[in-house]
Design a protein around this motif. Structure first.
Motif, PDB file in Angstrom:
ATOM      1  N   GLY A  77       0.818  -1.213   0.000  1.00 17.53           N
ATOM      2  CA  GLY A  77       0.000   0.000   0.000  1.00 17.53           C
ATOM      3  C   GLY A  77       0.848   1.259   0.000  1.00 17.53           C
ATOM      4  N   TYR A  78       1.900   1.268   0.824  1.00 14.89           N
ATOM      5  CA  TYR A  78       2.801   2.425   0.855  1.00 14.89           C
ATOM      6  C   TYR A  78       3.512   2.599  -0.484  1.00 14.89           C
ATOM      7  N   GLN A  79       3.876   1.487  -1.127  1.00 18.03           N
ATOM      8  CA  GLN A  79       4.521   1.602  -2.434  1.00 18.03           C
ATOM      9  C   GLN A  79       3.546   2.199  -3.445  1.00 18.03           C
ATOM     10  N   GLY A  80       2.274   1.822  -3.365  1.00 13.02           N
ATOM     11  CA  GLY A  80       1.263   2.415  -4.235  1.00 13.02           C
ATOM     12  C   GLY A  80       1.142   3.920  -4.023  1.00 13.02           C
ATOM     13  N   ILE A  81       1.230   4.359  -2.771  1.00 13.17           N
ATOM     14  CA  ILE A  81       1.193   5.797  -2.468  1.00 13.17           C
ATOM     15  C   ILE A  81       2.424   6.484  -3.058  1.00 13.17           C
ATOM     16  N   ARG A  82       3.593   5.863  -2.891  1.00 14.84           N
ATOM     17  CA  ARG A  82       4.819   6.453  -3.453  1.00 14.84           C
ATOM     18  C   ARG A  82       4.738   6.530  -4.974  1.00 14.84           C
ATOM     19  N   ASP A  83       4.214   5.492  -5.613  1.00 14.56           N
ATOM     20  CA  ASP A  83       4.062   5.508  -7.074  1.00 14.56           C
ATOM     21  C   ASP A  83       3.128   6.626  -7.508  1.00 14.56           C
ATOM     22  N   TYR A  84       2.042   6.820  -6.763  1.00 12.73           N
ATOM     23  CA  TYR A  84       1.091   7.901  -7.074  1.00 12.73           C
ATOM     24  C   TYR A  84       1.771   9.265  -6.955  1.00 12.73           C
ATOM     25  N   ILE A  85       2.515   9.454  -5.877  1.00 14.73           N
ATOM     26  CA  ILE A  85       3.219  10.725  -5.669  1.00 14.73           C
ATOM     27  C   ILE A  85       4.168  10.998  -6.830  1.00 14.73           C
ATOM     28  N   LEU A 133      11.259   9.480  -1.211  1.00 18.62           N
ATOM     29  CA  LEU A 133      11.287   9.992  -2.581  1.00 18.62           C
ATOM     30  C   LEU A 133      12.110  11.270  -2.586  1.00 18.62           C
ATOM     31  N   GLU A 134      12.812  11.527  -3.682  1.00 18.83           N
ATOM     32  CA  GLU A 134      13.669  12.711  -3.769  1.00 18.83           C
ATOM     33  C   GLU A 134      13.481  13.359  -5.137  1.00 18.83           C
ATOM     34  N   LEU A 135      12.988  14.596  -5.133  1.00 17.24           N
ATOM     35  CA  LEU A 135      12.838  15.376  -6.354  1.00 17.24           C
ATOM     36  C   LEU A 135      13.917  16.448  -6.340  1.00 17.24           C
ATOM     37  N   SER A 136      14.772  16.444  -7.366  1.00 19.76           N
ATOM     38  CA  SER A 136      15.905  17.365  -7.422  1.00 19.76           C
ATOM     39  C   SER A 136      15.716  18.394  -8.522  1.00 19.76           C
ATOM     40  N   ILE A 137      16.218  19.592  -8.255  1.00 17.78           N
ATOM     41  CA  ILE A 137      16.156  20.699  -9.207  1.00 17.78           C
ATOM     42  C   ILE A 137      17.506  21.403  -9.213  1.00 17.78           C
ATOM     43  N   VAL A 138      17.948  21.795 -10.412  1.00 18.34           N
ATOM     44  CA  VAL A 138      19.197  22.546 -10.571  1.00 18.34           C
ATOM     45  C   VAL A 138      18.853  23.860 -11.270  1.00 18.34           C
ATOM     46  N   ASP A 157      10.772  19.432 -17.324  1.00 17.74           N
ATOM     47  CA  ASP A 157      11.940  20.291 -17.532  1.00 17.74           C
ATOM     48  C   ASP A 157      13.195  19.478 -17.209  1.00 17.74           C
ATOM     49  N   PRO A 158      14.227  19.527 -18.061  1.00 14.98           N
ATOM     50  CA  PRO A 158      15.435  18.709 -17.802  1.00 14.98           C
ATOM     51  C   PRO A 158      16.187  19.083 -16.530  1.00 14.98           C
ATOM     52  N   ARG A 159      15.862  20.223 -15.940  1.00 12.63           N
ATOM     53  CA  ARG A 159      16.520  20.631 -14.688  1.00 12.63           C
ATOM     54  C   ARG A 159      15.893  19.978 -13.459  1.00 12.63           C
ATOM     55  N   VAL A 160      14.784  19.236 -13.654  1.00  6.72           N
ATOM     56  CA  VAL A 160      14.059  18.613 -12.545  1.00  6.72           C
ATOM     57  C   VAL A 160      13.979  17.108 -12.779  1.00  6.72           C
ATOM     58  N   THR A 161      14.387  16.321 -11.785  1.00  9.78           N
ATOM     59  CA  THR A 161      14.337  14.861 -11.919  1.00  9.78           C
ATOM     60  C   THR A 161      14.062  14.202 -10.573  1.00  9.78           C
ATOM     61  N   TRP A 162      13.382  13.062 -10.627  1.00  6.69           N
ATOM     62  CA  TRP A 162      13.280  12.207  -9.444  1.00  6.69           C
ATOM     63  C   TRP A 162      14.628  11.496  -9.321  1.00  6.69           C
ATOM     64  N   THR A 163      15.272  11.582  -8.167  1.00  8.52           N
ATOM     65  CA  THR A 163      16.633  11.058  -8.013  1.00  8.52           C
ATOM     66  C   THR A 163      16.751   9.959  -6.954  1.00  8.52           C
ATOM     67  N   HIS A 164      15.647   9.418  -6.472  1.00  6.73           N
ATOM     68  CA  HIS A 164      15.709   8.327  -5.495  1.00  6.73           C
ATOM     69  C   HIS A 164      15.828   6.989  -6.229  1.00  6.73           C
ATOM     70  N   SER A 165      16.202   5.968  -5.488  1.00 12.38           N
ATOM     71  CA  SER A 165      16.277   4.610  -6.030  1.00 12.38           C
ATOM     72  C   SER A 165      14.877   4.043  -6.164  1.00 12.38           C
ATOM     73  N   ALA A 166      14.681   3.147  -7.120  1.00 16.04           N
ATOM     74  CA  ALA A 166      13.387   2.495  -7.300  1.00 16.04           C
ATOM     75  C   ALA A 166      12.989   1.780  -6.019  1.00 16.04           C
TER      76      ALA A 166
END
Length: 117
Positions: free
Chosen positions: A8-16, A54-59, A40-49
């Protein structure tokens, strides 16, 4: 009352990850500086599968069109759209960074822990 399972938590993470696609950087007074999407190429999800956090990164650099210098960066928040007025995460504060030159660059990693422990 039933407890959410790991699946269930993985489903929530996938939704996010699929729907919370905008990160906004804020100044030291909490005013928005720039909001970009994962398109935008300056924004990426950077956490492991499968990661719990979860980690969203921006440069952003001082030469980016959205940035008027000088600017002090001090926080980030996640939104569901470019027009959303309410963030889906609390503002994550960090040590203020003053961008004064076109060559300056900031990388922000906004973390969302599901479940929060």
């Amino acid at each position: 009352m039933a407890e959410i399972t790991q699946l269930g938590y993985q489903g929530i993470r996938d939704y996010i990850e699929a729907n919370w696609n905008f990160i906004e950087l804020k100044d030291n007074l909490g005013a928005p500086i720039v909001r970009l999407s994962t398109a935008d190429p300056r924004v990426t999800w950077t956490h492991s599968a499968g990661a719990q956090t979860l980690e969203l990164s921006i440069v952003v650099t001082g030469s980016d069109a959205e940035v008027t210098l000088p600017k002090t960066f001090a926080g980030s928040a996640i939104y569901t759209s470019a027009e959303a007025t309410e963030a889906v995460t609390a503002t994550e504060s960090f040590s203020p960074f003053e961008m004064t030159m076109a060559e300056d660059q900031i990388t922000v990693r906004h973390r969302i822990e599901v479940p929060q422990v």
